[in-house]
Write a protein that holds these residues in place. Sequence first.
Motif, PDB file in Angstrom:
ATOM      1  N   ILE A   1     -11.363   2.529  -2.026  1.00 54.74           N
ATOM      2  CA  ILE A   1     -10.450   1.423  -1.692  1.00 54.74           C
ATOM      3  C   ILE A   1     -11.211   0.156  -1.279  1.00 54.74           C
ATOM      4  CG2 ILE A   1     -10.093   1.967   0.762  1.00 54.74           C
ATOM      5  CD1 ILE A   1      -7.036   1.435   0.154  1.00 54.74           C
TER       6      ILE A   1
ATOM      7  N   HIS B   1      -5.242   1.185  -9.043  1.00 52.61           N
ATOM      8  CA  HIS B   1      -5.239   2.640  -8.896  1.00 52.61           C
ATOM      9  C   HIS B   1      -6.487   3.081  -8.125  1.00 52.61           C
ATOM     10  CE1 HIS B   1      -5.629   6.841 -10.904  1.00 52.61           C
ATOM     11  NE2 HIS B   1      -4.816   6.912  -9.872  1.00 52.61           N
ATOM     12  N   VAL B   2      -6.268   3.797  -7.020  1.00 56.47           N
ATOM     13  CA  VAL B   2      -7.370   4.372  -6.241  1.00 56.47           C
ATOM     14  C   VAL B   2      -7.194   5.891  -6.286  1.00 56.47           C
ATOM     15  CG1 VAL B   2      -8.652   4.286  -4.070  1.00 56.47           C
ATOM     16  CG2 VAL B   2      -7.146   2.378  -4.680  1.00 56.47           C
TER      17      VAL B   2
ATOM     18  N   PHE C   1       0.836  -1.198   0.000  1.00 60.57           N
ATOM     19  CA  PHE C   1       0.000   0.000   0.000  1.00 60.57           C
ATOM     20  C   PHE C   1       0.873   1.251   0.000  1.00 60.57           C
ATOM     21  CE2 PHE C   1      -2.775  -3.233   1.665  1.00 60.57           C
ATOM     22  CZ  PHE C   1      -4.056  -2.870   1.261  1.00 60.57           C
ATOM     23  N   ASP C   2       0.486   2.213  -0.828  1.00 59.06           N
ATOM     24  CA  ASP C   2       1.041   3.557  -0.693  1.00 59.06           C
ATOM     25  C   ASP C   2       0.425   4.156   0.572  1.00 59.06           C
ATOM     26  OD1 ASP C   2       2.179   6.135  -1.474  1.00 59.06           O
ATOM     27  OD2 ASP C   2       0.115   6.681  -1.967  1.00 59.06           O
TER      28      ASP C   2
ATOM     29  N   ASP D   1       2.706   4.727  -8.229  1.00 57.77           N
ATOM     30  CA  ASP D   1       2.164   3.498  -7.627  1.00 57.77           C
ATOM     31  C   ASP D   1       1.629   2.489  -8.638  1.00 57.77           C
ATOM     32  OD1 ASP D   1       2.565   4.732  -5.107  1.00 57.77           O
ATOM     33  OD2 ASP D   1       0.634   5.745  -5.274  1.00 57.77           O
TER      34      ASP D   1
ATOM     35  N   GLY E   1      -2.382   2.125  -4.831  1.00 60.47           N
ATOM     36  CA  GLY E   1      -2.017   3.505  -4.557  1.00 60.47           C
ATOM     37  C   GLY E   1      -2.778   4.507  -5.403  1.00 60.47           C
ATOM     38  N   ASN E   2      -2.631   5.781  -5.062  1.00 58.48           N
ATOM     39  CA  ASN E   2      -3.396   6.841  -5.733  1.00 58.48           C
ATOM     40  C   ASN E   2      -2.672   7.474  -6.919  1.00 58.48           C
ATOM     41  OD1 ASN E   2      -1.593   8.221  -3.667  1.00 58.48           O
ATOM     42  ND2 ASN E   2      -2.411  10.000  -4.753  1.00 58.48           N
TER      43      ASN E   2
ATOM     44  N   THR F   1      -3.585   7.577  -0.131  1.00 59.12           N
ATOM     45  CA  THR F   1      -4.137   6.232  -0.340  1.00 59.12           C
ATOM     46  C   THR F   1      -4.738   5.744   0.968  1.00 59.12           C
ATOM     47  OG1 THR F   1      -2.527   5.715  -2.079  1.00 59.12           O
ATOM     48  CG2 THR F   1      -3.618   3.848  -0.995  1.00 59.12           C
TER      49      THR F   1
END
Length: 230
Positions: free
Chosen positions: A223, A195-196, A10-11, A182, A176-177, A15
């Motif tokens: 997420i 991608h979030v 996880f970033d 990411d 990650g965002n 995020t």
Amino acid sequence: MYKDIKVISFDADDTLWVNETYFREAEGKFAKLLSKYETENKIDQELFKTEIKNLSLYGYGVKGFVLSMVESALELSNNKIPQDKIEAILNIGKEMLDKPIELLEGVEEVLQSLQGKYKLILATKGDLLDQERKLEKSNLLQYFHHIEVMSDKKPKDYKKLIKHLDIKPSELLMIGNSLKSDVLPLVKVGASAIHVPFHTTWAHEEVSNDQESTTEYKTVINIKEVLTLF
């Protein structure tokens, strides 16, 4: 699709918790402080240019941002900015470092659900002390097997991480965002990425439409949607 995944990375900033919003607020305060010297738009442009120029010296994070604000203030004022304004810039940075941690919706639910099924790690970039402080304040440390604070997030940095984890690229999934940091580098090294998007993105993290359209990755709006993909 993710049947080979052993490690989910996880970033952190934008995020798991809010971060970029505070930088935008700080830029607004900085522009007001310098309003007698230039327009807000010009101040924003000059600060951004200084930040990018200084990335190789200071890296990412609040401390480098503060030094770039001070440098920009000196340049924009032709070295005439008064001492109290410099002090005000330093206080903007201290306020940023003291911000509470605001977790994004669904983050803890996702970590609770995935813990035990996968090895969860945190892979973020920025200032080590600041990221450790934020992680401590977030109360999320318990979910992560490994914490990696990276100086950058390029393919070579992820290759190093994969080697350190002693896994194959196909066994790593990054969430990650940032497409630039990411997602795209992960796909490039043979790993997977989700991608979030966050509503605010630093200009340095934006990518061209060409880069987006030629890369295979999943995008979710929240997420929590990640849980439906396994």
